[in-house]
Design an enzyme around this catalytic site. Sequence first.
Site, PDB file in Angstrom:
ATOM      1  N   GLU A  20      18.351  -9.990  21.673  1.00  0.00           N
ATOM      2  CA  GLU A  20      19.121  -9.304  20.634  1.00  0.00           C
ATOM      3  C   GLU A  20      20.511  -8.948  21.138  1.00  0.00           C
ATOM      4  O   GLU A  20      21.490  -9.026  20.402  1.00  0.00           O
ATOM      5  CB  GLU A  20      18.409  -7.994  20.269  1.00  0.00           C
ATOM      6  CG  GLU A  20      17.336  -8.133  19.236  1.00  0.00           C
ATOM      7  CD  GLU A  20      17.933  -8.098  17.847  1.00  0.00           C
ATOM      8  OE1 GLU A  20      18.493  -9.133  17.432  1.00  0.00           O
ATOM      9  OE2 GLU A  20      17.844  -7.068  17.202  1.00  0.00           O
TER      10      GLU A  20
ATOM     11  N   THR B  47      26.227  -7.856  12.661  1.00  0.00           N
ATOM     12  CA  THR B  47      25.759  -6.567  13.176  1.00  0.00           C
ATOM     13  C   THR B  47      26.878  -5.865  13.942  1.00  0.00           C
ATOM     14  O   THR B  47      27.039  -4.651  13.847  1.00  0.00           O
ATOM     15  CB  THR B  47      24.534  -6.788  14.084  1.00  0.00           C
ATOM     16  OG1 THR B  47      23.536  -7.445  13.309  1.00  0.00           O
ATOM     17  CG2 THR B  47      23.968  -5.480  14.599  1.00  0.00           C
TER      18      THR B  47
HETATM   19  N1  HSE Z   1      19.586  -0.717  14.071  1.00  0.00           N
HETATM   20  C1  HSE Z   1      20.444  -1.860  14.039  1.00  0.00           C
HETATM   21  C2  HSE Z   1      21.670  -1.537  13.223  1.00  0.00           C
HETATM   22  C3  HSE Z   1      19.706  -2.993  13.415  1.00  0.00           C
HETATM   23  O1  HSE Z   1      21.515  -1.009  12.123  1.00  0.00           O
HETATM   24  O2  HSE Z   1      22.784  -1.788  13.677  1.00  0.00           O
HETATM   25  C4  HSE Z   1      20.511  -4.245  13.243  1.00  0.00           C
HETATM   26  O3  HSE Z   1      20.374  -5.085  14.330  1.00  0.00           O
END
Ligand code: HSE
Length: 291
Positions: free
Chosen positions: A120, A168
């Site tokens: 990730e 993201t």
């Molecule tokens: N928790 C993460 C975000 C999930 O909201 O940025 C997305 O990868």
Amino acid sequence: MVTVRAPATSANLGSGFDVFGVALTRPADIVRVSRAAETSIEVTGAGSQFIPEDPEKNTVGAVAEALDAPAHIEINKGVRPASGLGSSAASAAAAAVALDQLYNRGHSREQLVPVAAEGEAVVSGDAHDDNVAPALLGGFTIASHSGVTRVDADISLVVCLPDTVISTRDAREVVPEQATIEQFVETVGNAATLVAGMCRDDPDLVGAGMHNSVVTPTRAGLIEGYDAVCEAALAAGATGVTISGAGPGVLAVCRENQRRTVASAMLDGFEEHGLDARAYQSRVGAGAQIL
Ligand code: HSE
């Protein structure tokens, strides 16, 4: 050769930013691995043209490296990248389970969470576990500094995905660095309510606990039509609506017999803004499975 299916996931659920996650019954990625002297990657399926096949830049390359398990890795994407549905986590989780099996490493699913999270990090710049934990373990997961806790919840969900993308990295840049004590108290209360709802399979409690007044408002500005989709879903009977992960997917909680109506209302909400979208009628599902 080992083949693994890993599900899409929805992280945050509003109040549990970077902590809560849920496995969806659909869509999913399929990853097939075979032993090789060096890692090579082949990607097909949804959004594959945007996914690098260079092992240094692909989420599964980092997983193969972390497990010291070189392989030819074929990824068939069912989970479109930059969707808010844990696309990279699905590939990373599937690869972690498949490579662990291929090389008989014997790791538990819990032990594979930080391994998949390394993958990730290649995509988002941050190793967070809230998508990889449910992709590996299934159910509703709470990924905190004290480890991962899994709850076997039975809750109906709809995820509506517009035909737009949000990275993201971009979505993390708009997250405020500070919150007030009032926002802190409100968020703790909401998160606790949501967890109680998951433990009781109660969509009203889950929906009531989804609000996040710190992260969601700034990110909502990145999603065209977000307010219209939320209003439409709530009017159609959803008990709560929020951004799925980093967006642009939108997640609604509802009763099972309202999934179709909620899905159709959410599609209409995006259509009002001239956006094509796809709705997945789902529920809390299983984690990665060896096929
Ligand atoms: N928790 C993460 C975000 C999930 O909201 O940025 C997305 O990868």
